[in-house]
Write a protein that holds these residues in place. Structure first.
Motif, PDB file in Angstrom:
ATOM      1  N   ASN A 138      -1.916 -18.757  -3.827  1.00 13.81           N
ATOM      2  CA  ASN A 138      -2.582 -19.396  -2.692  1.00 13.81           C
ATOM      3  C   ASN A 138      -3.435 -18.387  -1.921  1.00 13.81           C
ATOM      4  OD1 ASN A 138       0.127 -20.877  -3.199  1.00 13.81           O
ATOM      5  ND2 ASN A 138      -1.150 -22.381  -2.120  1.00 13.81           N
ATOM      6  N   PHE A 139      -2.917 -17.192  -1.756  1.00 15.34           N
ATOM      7  CA  PHE A 139      -3.686 -16.119  -1.122  1.00 15.34           C
ATOM      8  C   PHE A 139      -2.938 -14.807  -1.313  1.00 15.34           C
ATOM      9  CE2 PHE A 139      -1.014 -17.763   2.339  1.00 15.34           C
ATOM     10  CZ  PHE A 139      -0.516 -16.616   2.941  1.00 15.34           C
ATOM     11  N   GLY A 140      -3.620 -13.733  -0.990  1.00 19.51           N
ATOM     12  CA  GLY A 140      -3.008 -12.414  -0.997  1.00 19.51           C
ATOM     13  C   GLY A 140      -3.142 -11.771   0.363  1.00 19.51           C
ATOM     14  N   VAL A 141      -2.331 -10.751   0.606  1.00 20.38           N
ATOM     15  CA  VAL A 141      -2.386 -10.072   1.901  1.00 20.38           C
ATOM     16  C   VAL A 141      -2.023  -8.606   1.711  1.00 20.38           C
ATOM     17  CG1 VAL A 141      -0.019 -10.786   2.446  1.00 20.38           C
ATOM     18  CG2 VAL A 141      -1.535 -10.090   4.280  1.00 20.38           C
ATOM     19  N   GLN A 142      -2.819  -7.741   2.329  1.00 20.96           N
ATOM     20  CA  GLN A 142      -2.511  -6.311   2.340  1.00 20.96           C
ATOM     21  C   GLN A 142      -1.949  -5.969   3.714  1.00 20.96           C
ATOM     22  OE1 GLN A 142      -5.503  -2.875   2.509  1.00 20.96           O
ATOM     23  NE2 GLN A 142      -5.022  -2.950   0.314  1.00 20.96           N
ATOM     24  N   VAL A 143      -0.718  -5.518   3.757  1.00 21.83           N
ATOM     25  CA  VAL A 143      -0.016  -5.232   5.016  1.00 21.83           C
ATOM     26  C   VAL A 143      -0.074  -3.732   5.288  1.00 21.83           C
ATOM     27  CG1 VAL A 143       2.190  -5.351   6.239  1.00 21.83           C
ATOM     28  CG2 VAL A 143       1.511  -7.199   4.703  1.00 21.83           C
ATOM     29  N   SER A 144      -0.367  -3.374   6.541  1.00 22.89           N
ATOM     30  CA  SER A 144      -0.440  -1.954   6.908  1.00 22.89           C
ATOM     31  C   SER A 144       0.104  -1.762   8.316  1.00 22.89           C
ATOM     32  CB  SER A 144      -1.888  -1.447   6.822  1.00 22.89           C
ATOM     33  OG  SER A 144      -2.729  -2.186   7.684  1.00 22.89           O
ATOM     34  N   ALA A 145       0.032  -0.509   8.799  1.00 22.08           N
ATOM     35  CA  ALA A 145       0.468  -0.153  10.160  1.00 22.08           C
ATOM     36  C   ALA A 145       1.918  -0.548  10.404  1.00 22.08           C
ATOM     37  CB  ALA A 145      -0.453  -0.785  11.203  1.00 22.08           C
ATOM     38  N   ASN A 146       2.767  -0.319   9.388  1.00 25.01           N
ATOM     39  CA  ASN A 146       4.200  -0.577   9.489  1.00 25.01           C
ATOM     40  C   ASN A 146       4.497  -2.013   9.931  1.00 25.01           C
ATOM     41  OD1 ASN A 146       6.849   0.220   9.094  1.00 25.01           O
ATOM     42  ND2 ASN A 146       7.109   1.023  11.172  1.00 25.01           N
ATOM     43  N   GLY A 147       3.758  -2.953   9.347  1.00 21.81           N
ATOM     44  CA  GLY A 147       4.044  -4.369   9.586  1.00 21.81           C
ATOM     45  C   GLY A 147       3.242  -5.006  10.689  1.00 21.81           C
ATOM     46  N   GLU A 148       2.230  -4.296  11.250  1.00 23.61           N
ATOM     47  CA  GLU A 148       1.458  -4.870  12.349  1.00 23.61           C
ATOM     48  C   GLU A 148       0.129  -5.480  11.900  1.00 23.61           C
ATOM     49  OE1 GLU A 148       2.475  -2.894  16.608  1.00 23.61           O
ATOM     50  OE2 GLU A 148       0.870  -1.955  15.470  1.00 23.61           O
ATOM     51  N   GLN A 149      -0.543  -4.896  10.943  1.00 18.04           N
ATOM     52  CA  GLN A 149      -1.903  -5.287  10.602  1.00 18.04           C
ATOM     53  C   GLN A 149      -1.971  -5.847   9.181  1.00 18.04           C
ATOM     54  OE1 GLN A 149      -4.259  -1.751  11.262  1.00 18.04           O
ATOM     55  NE2 GLN A 149      -3.640  -1.602  13.405  1.00 18.04           N
ATOM     56  N   LEU A 150      -3.025  -6.652   8.923  1.00 17.49           N
ATOM     57  CA  LEU A 150      -3.164  -7.251   7.606  1.00 17.49           C
ATOM     58  C   LEU A 150      -4.624  -7.533   7.290  1.00 17.49           C
ATOM     59  CD1 LEU A 150      -2.163 -11.028   7.622  1.00 17.49           C
ATOM     60  CD2 LEU A 150      -2.751  -9.785   9.678  1.00 17.49           C
ATOM     61  N   ILE A 151      -4.922  -7.603   5.999  1.00 16.15           N
ATOM     62  CA  ILE A 151      -6.198  -8.104   5.491  1.00 16.15           C
ATOM     63  C   ILE A 151      -5.846  -9.209   4.508  1.00 16.15           C
ATOM     64  CG2 ILE A 151      -8.257  -7.567   4.133  1.00 16.15           C
ATOM     65  CD1 ILE A 151      -8.027  -4.674   5.104  1.00 16.15           C
TER      66      ILE A 151
ATOM     67  N   LEU B  98       3.449  -6.022  -4.414  1.00 18.34           N
ATOM     68  CA  LEU B  98       2.774  -4.904  -5.078  1.00 18.34           C
ATOM     69  C   LEU B  98       2.948  -3.624  -4.260  1.00 18.34           C
ATOM     70  CD1 LEU B  98      -0.694  -6.558  -5.886  1.00 18.34           C
ATOM     71  CD2 LEU B  98       1.346  -6.518  -7.338  1.00 18.34           C
ATOM     72  N   ASN B  99       3.052  -2.512  -4.933  1.00 17.05           N
ATOM     73  CA  ASN B  99       2.971  -1.185  -4.310  1.00 17.05           C
ATOM     74  C   ASN B  99       3.947  -1.028  -3.149  1.00 17.05           C
ATOM     75  OD1 ASN B  99       0.721  -0.732  -6.057  1.00 17.05           O
ATOM     76  ND2 ASN B  99      -0.591  -1.787  -4.575  1.00 17.05           N
TER      77      ASN B  99
ATOM     78  N   VAL C  15       0.819  -1.209   0.000  1.00 19.35           N
ATOM     79  CA  VAL C  15       0.000   0.000   0.000  1.00 19.35           C
ATOM     80  C   VAL C  15       0.858   1.267   0.000  1.00 19.35           C
ATOM     81  CG1 VAL C  15      -2.152   0.931   0.967  1.00 19.35           C
ATOM     82  CG2 VAL C  15      -1.493  -1.375   1.523  1.00 19.35           C
ATOM     83  N   TYR C  16       1.938   1.255  -0.751  1.00 19.09           N
ATOM     84  CA  TYR C  16       2.806   2.434  -0.889  1.00 19.09           C
ATOM     85  C   TYR C  16       3.301   2.960   0.457  1.00 19.09           C
ATOM     86  CZ  TYR C  16       0.938   2.507  -5.634  1.00 19.09           C
ATOM     87  OH  TYR C  16       0.589   2.167  -6.897  1.00 19.09           O
ATOM     88  N   ALA C  17       3.493   2.050   1.410  1.00 17.30           N
ATOM     89  CA  ALA C  17       3.868   2.527   2.740  1.00 17.30           C
ATOM     90  C   ALA C  17       5.196   1.972   3.223  1.00 17.30           C
ATOM     91  CB  ALA C  17       2.770   2.149   3.742  1.00 17.30           C
ATOM     92  N   VAL C  18       5.831   1.111   2.474  1.00 16.50           N
ATOM     93  CA  VAL C  18       7.100   0.558   2.923  1.00 16.50           C
ATOM     94  C   VAL C  18       7.907   0.138   1.703  1.00 16.50           C
ATOM     95  CG1 VAL C  18       6.352  -1.851   3.120  1.00 16.50           C
ATOM     96  CG2 VAL C  18       8.136  -1.010   4.650  1.00 16.50           C
ATOM     97  N   SER C  19       9.212   0.225   1.808  1.00 16.28           N
ATOM     98  CA  SER C  19      10.081  -0.261   0.737  1.00 16.28           C
ATOM     99  C   SER C  19      11.189  -1.099   1.365  1.00 16.28           C
ATOM    100  CB  SER C  19      10.684   0.906  -0.057  1.00 16.28           C
ATOM    101  OG  SER C  19      11.474   1.718   0.782  1.00 16.28           O
ATOM    102  N   GLY C  20      11.806  -1.965   0.554  1.00 15.39           N
ATOM    103  CA  GLY C  20      12.850  -2.836   1.081  1.00 15.39           C
ATOM    104  C   GLY C  20      12.332  -3.775   2.144  1.00 15.39           C
TER     105      GLY C  20
END
Length: 847
Positions: A612-625, A581-582, A559-564
């Motif tokens: 197998n599945f996808g995941v959207q990571v947020s909150a600097n590595g704490e939360q996911l959907i 992605l992103n 979500v355009y919030a982290v790189s590397g």
């Protein structure tokens, strides 16, 4: 009867007014608070008074002496070495208290009927009677619950907003039998509310609460001090005024001259020996002390002016406090909420902006505009910490100056030379704030392990691995993209306790920071093994062969919030194909609408790649959907249930920790696997603490906040969660879609109602009183069970907004809809039918 007047307080939240004055000696209507209390005692035929003193004891002794001038007999007990607490100082004078006695706080303004309270005490044959009152906002006070016979059965000392279940609070006035002091150790610090009363409750001693009518104000901070003055002027509280009432609402002392051209609008108090010049305007709510001079054309709107002040010509005072002996020169302006300490000088045409505090004996130069406190730092806030750390608008509330001061406050609560970690997300604003925090920490002698841009799970792992005193993490707020969030960890990587937050706030508000000598300034080091240490722990708690054998393909949206990112490297090491992605960084954090669009995109990519599945990571590595193999999102309550099912399948008879509002599907799943469920308060710290402290916990958290794997580290970790999903899908030979279809079908809905801060306590008390105790659970908010449907409804006050959240849970959708409607109406009617803008922020999960 003898009274004990508790007069030892230093009144740190009333600074700078109490720098040279104990809090009970702060004036209300030009007389010390303690004098008003003594007048109240005398009205109820209590004339023997023992005052317990600690801070600046000579001020009170010199004023009251033996008490004869005030119609009472005064004796004094001074805590010489260290404060003994509210109960400890009374225990210290136990030999003077051989009969029923009254204890009264020296820093509250009240006109309670003490005679009626004493009569109640004797009628109930009580050992300890607490005088209670009802207040609109009880979070600053100790909440007390009594049964229908007024016997006390529960205490909660200074609850957080979400813990409020009553608006009936402890006023610090007690009627006690001398034998209760036997429960206290001699010469040790002890508190009535925290130590003695809970012990009496445990021992089954008769202890009652008398809910008093009348006025009560705890003068604990500057706003309350001003409110008490204005209420006294409006005669909401019955206090003796030391001057003659010349006309309705206008009290003027002896030998005071008022120019005929001056305009005074009652209610106003003007003391003795004052001079009010030509064309002066004095508006209602103004209090002027003794020996005050007010120059021509001055304009006073509700200021509180202490004895001996000099107010120059054309000065404007607006709802401020001008302390003893202060001089405000010609055309100066002191605005709303400002406080000018004793013996200070405000120069000609200077302006003191709202809420600024000036310590004693300071000078503001002519023409200057002061918008920060005259020591250092920014204007003071009421509270720093919210539900999850310190947050505010980026570079508006959370500025470099604020962060330096916050860092110094935190560092001042630690031992000099201690080490802490500082980490952040990768945005420029977070870099700026973290560097400012580091400067503040170094200034008080704290050494820094600077982790720089690091995902928060890695930061928590480092804190618990390298033995530091604590840590700070700075990031864009996960729910508010224009806000910065600063979180503090203890030595185990858990968010710090409320008690530690209060210590930091105390240091911040008092501005009493330790200043290190030049050779003691802290150092900064840059650990290089952060990823290696995390990876080692990551691999230790993962079934590596299962992950390697799975040959999984996972799509990860950052979500355009982290790189590397670290996770793709780890998954590649285990033979998994991670499509990212992103992952590029944008300086503007994505909005919720942006995230929803990207989540939809993620579903299409998962389908197209047959992942197998996808995941959207947020909150600097704490939360996911999660997104299943068909592209459908899994989040919220469904995600909580799915993770619980997978983990308990892998770890039967394990314990799962979830927030109080999580759906009952968790319990149904736990029963399938002979597991146990622990519910906590609805905040991240409570979840972390419970997951860490309770034995056999295999999972903590929720789909909303993230998931905790306590064997790895004590915080939320979306990266480990993804790897664990790969492992368990392989071992259990199921897909996410299959797991979803096997979950219990539970209807869980929420509805949010606007509720003013001042109404929350009364609403919670009303709910508690209108339901049988057997149907209630008060872990957080008020939860009401319906055993016929195996269902419940929870009313949870929001910790940061004037809102109440209503959760309804059942296998019966009709019951949920009807119950939500019923309690929404009950809350709205209680708050007030005229309250505008009741907002419908509803959501639903059904699975």
């Amino acid at each position: 009867m003898r009274a004990v007047l508790m007069a030892g307080g230093s009144g740190t939240r009333l600074r700078p007014l109490t720098c040279d004055l104990p809090k009970p000696m702060v004036p209300i209507l030009n007389r010390p608070i303690a004098e008003h209390i003594i007048n109240l005692l005398k009205q109820h035929y209590i004339t023997e008074v023992v005052a317990t003193l600690h801070y600046l004891p000579d001020v009170m002794r010199d004023y009251f002496q033996d008490g004869s001038d005030f119609g009472v007999q005064m004796t004094y007990a001074v805590e010489e070495d260290q404060p003994l607490g509210t109960a400890g100082c009374v225990k210290n004078i136990a030999e003077l208290l051989d009969k029923t006695f009254l204890v009264i706080s020296g820093d509250s303004v009240t006109d309670f009927d003490l005679t009626a309270a004493i009569r109640f005490h004797y009628e109930k044959q009580s050992k300890a009677t607490l005088i209670l009152t009802r207040v609109p906002n009880p979070i600053e006070f100790g909440v007390v619950i009594t049964d229908k016979n007024h016997r006390i059965n529960r205490f909660l000392e200074k609850p957080s907003t979400s813990e409020i279940f009553s608006d009936t609070v402890n006023t610090g006035t007690y009627i006690l039998e001398p034998e209760v002091l036997q429960y206290l150790p001699a010469n040790q610090e002890a508190d009535f509310s925290k130590d003695l009363f809970p012990l009496l409750l445990e021992k089954g001693e008769p202890m009652y609460g008398y809910v008093a009518d009348g006025y009560w104000c705890d003068v604990g901070h500057l706003d309350a001090y001003r409110d008490a003055q204005y209420d006294a002027l409006a005669q909401k509280v019955q206090l003796e005024v030391a001057y003659e009432e010349r006309s309705p609402g206008l009290w003027i002392g002896q030998n005071t001259y008022i120019d005929p051209t001056a305009r005074i609008n009652a209610p106003v108090v003007i003391g003795s020996n004052c001079r009010v010049g030509p064309r002066v305007q004095i508006e209602p709510g103004t209090v002027v002390g003794d020996n005050v001079t007010i120059g021509a054309d001055a304009d006073l709107k509700r200021p509180i002016v202490w004895n001996g002040a000099i107010i120059g010509e054309e000065v404007h005072l607006r709802a401020c406090v001008i302390a003893r002996g202060t001089r405000v020169d010609r055309r100066a302006h002191v605005l709303e909420g400002a406080v000018v300490g004793p013996l200070s000088t405000i120069g000609e045409e200077a302006q003191v902006n709202p809420a600024v505090r000036i310590w004693p004996s300071k000078r503001v130069e002519s023409g200057a505009t002061l918008n920060i406190n005259l020591i250092w730092g920014h204007a003071a806030h009421r509270n720093l910490f919210g539900q999850r750390g310190v947050s505010g608008l980026a570079n508006v509330d959370i500025t470099p100056e604020f962060a330096v001061k916050l860092g110094a406050a935190y560092g001042s609560t630690l031992k000099s030379g201690a080490q802490v970690t500082v980490s952040r997300d990768q945005r420029s604003i977070s870099r700026m704030v973290s560097r400012s925090l580091i400067a503040g920490l170094m200034s008080v002698g704290i050494n820094i392990q600077n982790l720089e841009a690091t995902a928060i799970p890695l930061a928590r792992t480092m804190v618990s691995t390298i033995s530091v005193a604590g840590g700070i993490h700075v990031r864009v707020h996960p729910d508010r993209p224009d806000h910065i969030l600063i979180e503090f960890f203890d030595g185990q990587g858990i968010n710090i306790s409320k008690a530690q937050e209060k210590k930091i706030e105390g240091a911040y508000f008092k501005e009493d920071f330790r200043r290190a000598q030049m050779q003691e300034i802290g150092n900064v080091t840059y650990p290089t093994e952060v990823i290696e240490l995390y990876s080692k722990s990551f691999e230790k708690h993962l079934n590596i062969p299962a992950v390697q054998y799975s040959n999984s393909k996972v799509v990860i949206d950052y979500v355009y919030a982290v790189s590397g990112a670290v996770l793709p490297q780890l998954l590649a090491k285990f033979g998994c194909d991670a499509v990212v992605l992103n992952a590029s960084l944008t300086q503007t954090a994505p909005t919720n609408a942006d995230r929803e669009g990207l989540l939809n995109q993620l579903g299409h990519v998962v389908e197209a790649l047959k992942a197998n599945f996808g995941v959207q990571v947020s909150a600097n590595g704490e939360q996911l959907i999660l997104v299943d193999e068909a592209g459908s999102p899994i989040r919220g309550e469904m995600l909580t249930a799915l993770m619980t099912d997978m983990i308990l399948t892998a770890h039967p008879r394990g314990t799962v920790v979830v927030p109080v509002h999580a759906s009952s599907a968790v319990e149904q799943i736990a029963r399938r696997h002979d597991g146990r469920v622990i519910r906590t308060k609805a905040n991240p710290t409570a979840l972390m603490e419970a997951s860490h402290k309770n034995p056999n916990v295999v999972l903590g958290g929720s789909g909303e906040m993230g998931f905790i794997f306590p064997q790895l580290h004590p915080g939320f970790d979306a990266m480990f969660c993804i790897a664990k999903l790969i492992e368990m899908l392989q071992l259990q030979e199921r897909s996410l879609g299959q797991l979803r279809s096997d979950l219990p079908r539970v209807c869980h809905k929420t509805y949010t109602v606007r509720c003013p801060w001042g109404v929350k306590g009364a609403l919670m008390r009303h709910l508690v009183e209108s339901h049988s105790p057997e149907s209630l659970e008060l872990v957080d908010g008020v939860k009401i069970f319906n055993p016929q449907h195996d269902s419940w409804v929870l009313l949870l006050p929001d910790a940061g907004e004037p809102l109440v959240h209503i959760f309804a849970n059942s296998h019966d959708r009709g019951w949920v809809d009807e119950t939500l409607r019923e309690y929404r109406i009950r809350v709205q009617e209680f708050v007030d039918q005229d309250q505008a803008g009741i907002e419908d922020l509803s959501s639903e999960s059904m699975y």
